[in-house]
Design a protein around this motif. Structure first.
Motif, PDB file in Angstrom:
ATOM      1  N   LEU A 289      -3.592 -10.945  -0.678  1.00  0.00           N
ATOM      2  CA  LEU A 289      -2.494 -10.465   0.064  1.00  0.00           C
ATOM      3  C   LEU A 289      -1.460  -9.538  -0.940  1.00  0.00           C
ATOM      4  O   LEU A 289      -1.236  -9.780  -2.158  1.00  0.00           O
ATOM      5  CB  LEU A 289      -1.300 -11.714   0.240  1.00  0.00           C
ATOM      6  CG  LEU A 289       0.050 -11.858   0.632  1.00  0.00           C
ATOM      7  CD1 LEU A 289       0.168 -11.216   1.883  1.00  0.00           C
ATOM      8  CD2 LEU A 289       0.780 -13.018   0.550  1.00  0.00           C
ATOM      9  N   ILE A 290      -1.034  -8.691  -0.138  1.00  0.00           N
ATOM     10  CA  ILE A 290      -0.195  -7.579  -1.040  1.00  0.00           C
ATOM     11  C   ILE A 290       1.258  -7.039  -0.331  1.00  0.00           C
ATOM     12  O   ILE A 290       1.156  -7.102   0.730  1.00  0.00           O
ATOM     13  CB  ILE A 290      -0.913  -6.118  -1.266  1.00  0.00           C
ATOM     14  CG1 ILE A 290      -2.299  -6.420  -2.010  1.00  0.00           C
ATOM     15  CG2 ILE A 290      -0.162  -5.232  -1.985  1.00  0.00           C
ATOM     16  CD1 ILE A 290      -2.973  -5.225  -2.246  1.00  0.00           C
ATOM     17  N   ASP A 291       2.104  -7.322  -1.171  1.00  0.00           N
ATOM     18  CA  ASP A 291       3.559  -6.689  -0.787  1.00  0.00           C
ATOM     19  C   ASP A 291       3.847  -5.629  -1.447  1.00  0.00           C
ATOM     20  O   ASP A 291       3.948  -5.759  -2.744  1.00  0.00           O
ATOM     21  CB  ASP A 291       4.616  -7.826  -0.745  1.00  0.00           C
ATOM     22  CG  ASP A 291       5.783  -7.523   0.087  1.00  0.00           C
ATOM     23  OD1 ASP A 291       5.855  -6.274   0.472  1.00  0.00           O
ATOM     24  OD2 ASP A 291       6.571  -8.285   0.194  1.00  0.00           O
ATOM     25  N   LEU A 292       3.729  -4.326  -0.984  1.00  0.00           N
ATOM     26  CA  LEU A 292       3.724  -3.066  -1.283  1.00  0.00           C
ATOM     27  C   LEU A 292       5.327  -2.819  -1.388  1.00  0.00           C
ATOM     28  O   LEU A 292       5.944  -2.580  -0.300  1.00  0.00           O
ATOM     29  CB  LEU A 292       3.205  -1.923  -0.658  1.00  0.00           C
ATOM     30  CG  LEU A 292       1.758  -1.972  -0.652  1.00  0.00           C
ATOM     31  CD1 LEU A 292       0.969  -1.055   0.472  1.00  0.00           C
ATOM     32  CD2 LEU A 292       1.128  -1.652  -1.935  1.00  0.00           C
ATOM     33  N   GLY A 293       5.899  -2.742  -2.762  1.00  0.00           N
ATOM     34  CA  GLY A 293       7.384  -2.277  -2.718  1.00  0.00           C
ATOM     35  C   GLY A 293       7.674  -1.561  -4.178  1.00  0.00           C
ATOM     36  O   GLY A 293       6.616  -1.552  -4.666  1.00  0.00           O
ATOM     37  N   THR A 294       8.868  -1.608  -4.519  1.00  0.00           N
ATOM     38  CA  THR A 294       9.138  -1.245  -5.868  1.00  0.00           C
ATOM     39  C   THR A 294       8.437  -2.047  -6.769  1.00  0.00           C
ATOM     40  O   THR A 294       7.805  -1.491  -7.870  1.00  0.00           O
ATOM     41  CB  THR A 294      10.772  -1.318  -6.225  1.00  0.00           C
ATOM     42  OG1 THR A 294      11.116  -0.748  -5.032  1.00  0.00           O
ATOM     43  CG2 THR A 294      11.006  -0.635  -7.534  1.00  0.00           C
ATOM     44  N   ASN A 295       8.313  -3.430  -6.569  1.00  0.00           N
ATOM     45  CA  ASN A 295       7.585  -4.188  -7.315  1.00  0.00           C
ATOM     46  C   ASN A 295       6.297  -4.529  -6.464  1.00  0.00           C
ATOM     47  O   ASN A 295       6.660  -5.383  -5.353  1.00  0.00           O
ATOM     48  CB  ASN A 295       8.076  -5.534  -7.696  1.00  0.00           C
ATOM     49  CG  ASN A 295       8.648  -5.449  -9.061  1.00  0.00           C
ATOM     50  OD1 ASN A 295       7.799  -5.469  -9.993  1.00  0.00           O
ATOM     51  ND2 ASN A 295       9.949  -5.788  -9.531  1.00  0.00           N
ATOM     52  N   GLY A 296       5.194  -3.986  -6.798  1.00  0.00           N
ATOM     53  CA  GLY A 296       4.179  -4.623  -5.773  1.00  0.00           C
ATOM     54  C   GLY A 296       3.591  -6.105  -6.285  1.00  0.00           C
ATOM     55  O   GLY A 296       3.578  -6.315  -7.317  1.00  0.00           O
ATOM     56  N   GLU A 297       3.573  -6.893  -5.221  1.00  0.00           N
ATOM     57  CA  GLU A 297       3.204  -8.408  -5.691  1.00  0.00           C
ATOM     58  C   GLU A 297       1.793  -8.441  -5.045  1.00  0.00           C
ATOM     59  O   GLU A 297       1.498  -7.875  -3.856  1.00  0.00           O
ATOM     60  CB  GLU A 297       4.019  -9.439  -4.855  1.00  0.00           C
ATOM     61  CG  GLU A 297       5.434  -9.602  -5.776  1.00  0.00           C
ATOM     62  CD  GLU A 297       6.524  -9.176  -4.887  1.00  0.00           C
ATOM     63  OE1 GLU A 297       6.440  -8.576  -3.647  1.00  0.00           O
ATOM     64  OE2 GLU A 297       7.619  -8.871  -5.390  1.00  0.00           O
ATOM     65  N   ILE A 298       0.819  -9.172  -6.007  1.00  0.00           N
ATOM     66  CA  ILE A 298      -0.640  -9.101  -5.360  1.00  0.00           C
ATOM     67  C   ILE A 298      -0.897 -10.810  -5.608  1.00  0.00           C
ATOM     68  O   ILE A 298      -0.581 -11.120  -6.761  1.00  0.00           O
ATOM     69  CB  ILE A 298      -1.278  -8.332  -6.189  1.00  0.00           C
ATOM     70  CG1 ILE A 298      -0.869  -6.891  -6.365  1.00  0.00           C
ATOM     71  CG2 ILE A 298      -2.742  -8.434  -5.965  1.00  0.00           C
ATOM     72  CD1 ILE A 298      -1.464  -6.050  -7.518  1.00  0.00           C
ATOM     73  N   VAL A 299      -1.800 -10.932  -4.436  1.00  0.00           N
ATOM     74  CA  VAL A 299      -2.346 -12.581  -4.649  1.00  0.00           C
ATOM     75  C   VAL A 299      -3.727 -12.436  -4.157  1.00  0.00           C
ATOM     76  O   VAL A 299      -4.037 -11.812  -3.270  1.00  0.00           O
ATOM     77  CB  VAL A 299      -1.486 -13.688  -3.670  1.00  0.00           C
ATOM     78  CG1 VAL A 299      -2.149 -14.910  -4.034  1.00  0.00           C
ATOM     79  CG2 VAL A 299      -0.207 -13.548  -3.859  1.00  0.00           C
ATOM     80  N   ILE A 300      -4.489 -13.036  -5.092  1.00  0.00           N
ATOM     81  CA  ILE A 300      -6.053 -12.840  -4.838  1.00  0.00           C
ATOM     82  C   ILE A 300      -6.474 -14.343  -5.108  1.00  0.00           C
ATOM     83  O   ILE A 300      -6.155 -15.247  -5.760  1.00  0.00           O
ATOM     84  CB  ILE A 300      -6.807 -12.288  -5.953  1.00  0.00           C
ATOM     85  CG1 ILE A 300      -6.246 -10.561  -5.914  1.00  0.00           C
ATOM     86  CG2 ILE A 300      -8.161 -12.185  -5.759  1.00  0.00           C
ATOM     87  CD1 ILE A 300      -7.054  -9.714  -4.745  1.00  0.00           C
ATOM     88  N   GLY A 301      -7.375 -14.868  -4.146  1.00  0.00           N
ATOM     89  CA  GLY A 301      -7.897 -16.119  -4.293  1.00  0.00           C
ATOM     90  C   GLY A 301      -8.642 -16.897  -3.273  1.00  0.00           C
ATOM     91  O   GLY A 301      -8.651 -16.093  -1.866  1.00  0.00           O
TER      92      GLY A 301
END
Ligand code: FES
Length: 524
Positions: free
Chosen positions: A279-291
């Motif tokens: 799951l990725i939220d692309l923004g000024t801060n990119g947040e990434i979850v893998i699993g």
């Protein structure tokens, strides 16, 4: 002159206005409507019913809707544009949120609940009938803190000034309290008691709302003071809602990864997959979850503001006048000119889509990604990121041009995300993802093939899925399982481990390695 038309949404009676040619998904996304297949016209998840007015039926709708459905007014919102005044019923808001029998199954409760997605830029709140899961009302607003900075970093700079954080706290508490009043009022429930309120947001919003010292988030190692679940009586926040309901700000996952991402994990059910998913939220801060069901890793990476159209010479938000899509006609075969098609303007083989069907004014994030992908395809941009013939800019649709600096900004943003994904994948010992969900508005609009062409997301487009406003959906889901263990936010939270990428010694090397664009379009 492009006149605005009135669009009324049922059952919430929200009234919007927009000029002819505005895609309905642009309007409805901001109202918390989800587009499960990313607006590709494949899933039927965005069905609406036209009660009054006209919405044309295109081929995708003929394929996905039965003749009876079409005759009784059903349409796919993602395939429609504003053509005149319109009254529509939102199918999503009429059904229970949860209809399957997984651990997220809908467990009816008594009373009313409120879910709030507290974003840095926008707020979305929904009032739900907990017995049926029906959305009774929705309210959106720009975050009132925005006058003290557009992004979290500038907001943090203001917060560390004398009295700054207190001012931000007061502002946001007052605004959300008023938003909830507005929800009750528009649902005809003024004065009715609320059972529970769930708020999600990034770590900075969490600290500002909850009154926790945010100063440590402004400096290395950017760790939160206290990122856990925060519970308040609404009276303690200065709200006067009947029943004095509990307000839960869901826990952060660590660093800059907030409860909006936790909610995203709930919404996309990442913890139920056997295969590796992301799951990725692309923004000024990119947040990434893998699993997967055996455990998840999460991280944030500073992508800079390019995806939001900031620091781009003619950058702008995805609003009227923004070039949101750029496509290239194939070299062989007919020239697929879109000149004359609504909202499109063409130069040679390059076609630009302008939001709102007016004159082009600038370039938004999805347009920027497309423009660079088109430049690479045409050989105007070299894999190094330089213009091949040493130019300083490339005219897309006058007066909007792409500059060398714009490409540099995009390279920094895409390298930060790509490096983050790579490092988390390495920790999992895997190279492939079965599915990658893109959260948020940008994820909804970005062209997946262009994202792969520039090396932002190195997975075939068919494995990448726009997941809509997962923060709001997850907040709604949380309302139905506040005290349970399995499938609840608390159970999910325990399965996620935060990785501090800024402390990983290999991050810089991987980041530098990701700055260049891929040589050629991947064959998949
Ligand atoms: S059909 Fe419209 S979002 Fe899937």
């Amino acid at each position: 002159m492009n006149l605005s038309h009135r669009i009324i949404l049922w059952p919430t009676r929200v009234e919007l206005s927009a000029p002819a040619g505005t895609p309905l998904c642009d309007l409805l996304f901001e109202q918390g409507v989800e587009f499960p297949c990313g607006g590709q016209g494949r899933c039927r998840g965005c069905r609406i019913r036209v009660l009054n007015g006209k919405a044309e039926v295109n081929r995708a709708q003929q394929e996905r809707l039965s003749p009876e459905e079409i005759a009784s007014g059903w349409r796919l919102a993602c395939q429609c544009v504003v053509e005149g005044d319109l009254e529509i019923e939102l199918r999503q808001w009429d059904a229970a949120i949860l209809v399957d029998d997984t651990v997220f199954a809908f467990r009816p409760r008594q009373g009313l609940g409120v879910a709030v997605d507290l974003g840095t830029t926008t707020l979305v709140a929904q009032l739900l009938e907990l017995a049926t899961g029906r959305v009774l009302a929705v309210s959106t607003a720009l975050n009132a803190q925005a006058r003290y900075g557009a992004d979290v970093m500038s907001r943090l700079h203001f917060a560390v000034l004398e009295g700054g954080q207190h001012q931000l706290e007061t502002l946001i508490r007052q605004q959300i309290g008023a938003l909830i009043e507005q929800l009750l009022f528009s649902a005809g429930k003024h004065g009715a008691g609320i059972a529970d309120i769930v708020v999600v947001g990034n770590t900075v919003m969490h600290h500002f709302f909850c009154g926790i010292d945010a100063e440590p988030l402004s400096r290395y190692p950017f760790e939160p003071t206290e990122g856990g679940l925060q519970i308040f009586r609404s009276s303690a926040l200065g709200w006067k809602h009947a029943g004095d309901p509990l307000v839960r700000f869901l826990p952060c996952l660590g660093g800059f990864v907030g409860s909006d991402v936790l909610a995203g994990i709930l919404a996309t059910k990442l913890t139920e997959h056997e295969d590796l998913v992301g799951l990725i939220d692309l923004g000024t801060n990119g947040e990434i979850v893998i699993g997967n069901k055996h455990g998840l890793l999460c991280a944030s990476t500073a992508a800079g503001p390019a995806f939001e159209g900031a620091k781009i010479s003619m950058g702008m938000r995805a609003s009227t006048g923004a070039i949101s899509q750029v496509t290239v006609s194939p070299l062989l075969g007919p020239l697929l000119t879109k000149e004359g098609s609504k909202g499109w303007c063409s130069r040679d083989r390059v076609h630009c889509h302008v939001i709102g069907d007016g004159a082009p004014r600038g370039l938004c994030g999805s347009g920027l990604v497309d423009a660079v992908a088109a430049g690479l395809e045409l050989g105007v941009v070299a894999p190094s990121g330089r213009f091949s013939k040493g130019e300083n800019s490339w005219m897309l649709a006058p007066p909007v041009a792409l500059t060398q600096n714009d490409i540099r900004e995009l390279q920094l943003a895409k390298a930060a995300i790509a490096a983050g994904i790579k490092l988390l994948m390495q920790r999992k010992g895997e190279k492939e993802l079965a599915r990658l969900y893109l959260a948020g508005a940008f994820g909804n609009y970005i062209d997946r093939a262009s994202a792969q062409r520039i090396g932002l997301i190195d997975f075939p487009p068919e494995r990448v899925e726009a997941a809509g406003n997962t923060a709001l959906l997850g907040a709604k889901l949380a309302l139905f399982s506040l005290d349970s263990e399995d499938g609840s936010y608390a159970g999910v939270r325990r399965r996620v481990e935060h990785v501090a990428l800024n402390a990983d010694p290999s991050f810089q090397d991987v980041f530098v390695g990701e700055l260049a664009f891929p040589q050629a379009r991947p064959t998949n």
